[in-house]
Design an enzyme around this catalytic site. Sequence first.
Site, PDB file in Angstrom:
ATOM      1  N   GLU A   1       0.803  -1.184  -0.050  1.00 38.44           N
ATOM      2  CA  GLU A   1       0.022   0.030  -0.204  1.00 38.44           C
ATOM      3  C   GLU A   1       1.053   1.424  -0.133  1.00 38.44           C
ATOM      4  OE1 GLU A   1      -3.067  -0.083  -0.252  1.00 38.44           O
ATOM      5  OE2 GLU A   1      -3.739  -2.124   0.141  1.00 38.44           O
TER       6      GLU A   1
ATOM      7  N   ARG B   1     -17.146  -0.517   7.688  1.00 37.35           N
ATOM      8  CA  ARG B   1     -18.566  -0.876   7.186  1.00 37.35           C
ATOM      9  C   ARG B   1     -19.007  -2.328   7.945  1.00 37.35           C
ATOM     10  NH1 ARG B   1     -19.325  -5.225   3.816  1.00 37.35           N
ATOM     11  NH2 ARG B   1     -17.073  -5.587   3.468  1.00 37.35           N
TER      12      ARG B   1
ATOM     13  N   CYS C   1      -7.124  -2.502   8.963  1.00 36.38           N
ATOM     14  CA  CYS C   1      -5.814  -2.396   8.076  1.00 36.38           C
ATOM     15  C   CYS C   1      -5.293  -0.837   7.953  1.00 36.38           C
ATOM     16  CB  CYS C   1      -6.016  -3.041   6.806  1.00 36.38           C
ATOM     17  SG  CYS C   1      -5.927  -4.962   7.289  1.00 36.38           S
TER      18      CYS C   1
ATOM     19  N   HIS D   1      -1.255  -5.587   1.707  1.00 36.28           N
ATOM     20  CA  HIS D   1      -2.504  -6.303   1.712  1.00 36.28           C
ATOM     21  C   HIS D   1      -2.136  -7.675   0.907  1.00 36.28           C
ATOM     22  CE1 HIS D   1      -5.710  -3.312   3.341  1.00 36.28           C
ATOM     23  NE2 HIS D   1      -5.906  -4.485   3.619  1.00 36.28           N
TER      24      HIS D   1
HETATM   25  N1  PCA Z   1      -8.008  -7.098   6.858  1.00 37.41           N
HETATM   26  C1  PCA Z   1      -8.798  -5.977   7.149  1.00 37.41           C
HETATM   27  C2  PCA Z   1      -8.595  -5.836   8.761  1.00 37.41           C
HETATM   28  C3  PCA Z   1      -7.680  -7.208   9.056  1.00 37.41           C
HETATM   29  C4  PCA Z   1      -7.416  -7.685   7.861  1.00 37.41           C
HETATM   30  O1  PCA Z   1      -6.737  -8.833   7.787  1.00 37.41           O
HETATM   31  C5  PCA Z   1      -8.536  -4.815   6.600  1.00 37.41           C
HETATM   32  O2  PCA Z   1      -8.263  -4.819   5.124  1.00 37.41           O
HETATM   33  O3  PCA Z   1      -8.834  -3.706   6.761  1.00 37.41           O
END
Ligand code: PCA
Length: 212
Positions: A80, A90, A143, A166
């Site tokens: 990111e 959400r 996240c 991610h």
């Molecule tokens: N993904 C979520 C929160 C925890 C995770 O593994 C997110 O993208 O915010």
Amino acid sequence: MTSVLLTGFEPFADDPTNPSGDAVRLVADGWDGEARVITEVLPVSFDGAAARLEELVARHTPDVVIATGLAGGRDAVTPERVAVNLQDARIPDNAGAQPVDVPCVLGGATALFASLPVKAIVRDIAAGGIPARVSLSAGSYVCNHVFYLAAHLAETRPGMRAGFIHVPWDTAHAPDGHPALPLADIAAALHLAIETTLATPADISVPAGAIH
Ligand code: PCA
């Protein structure tokens, strides 16, 4: 000795597992590099994850923080680039909290960039045969919150670099018909991300943006 804090998350929503937490454990087991790698699986809780991250950074004073999480539906490992100062959930987090339109850090900058070499990380993961691309949004859930806090902490700690990656669902647990990668590939990608970060003080200049 250089130290790296690598975090993943516990499961949340409808998923029985979270490949980010599982991959982080694999990276810890297989790490043979020069740096010290500290790993942790964070709770999917806005307040809980933030408190834990701050505690870990204060205790270990890492040179690099790489936080990771699941982005179900993505087909690539996605470092990111931008964290936004916004919590807009959400669904409730695992502690039942559902903040809407609340800043991650009161009075903080609207957005912060990762200080990891995201383009070099993408280059090296892709060179390893694992799909990867730079992402320009980490969403507005837990996240992004952890990413924003890590980037905010990095601003006040000279020498510390921080960012977020991610990852897709892992093949063994993805819902039918959705993109996924083997857990071993996700772990290999995170391993590479650490190595590239340590070897790359400033990111490479190649196009990695998106038109939309
Ligand atoms: N993904 C979520 C929160 C925890 C995770 O593994 C997110 O993208 O915010």
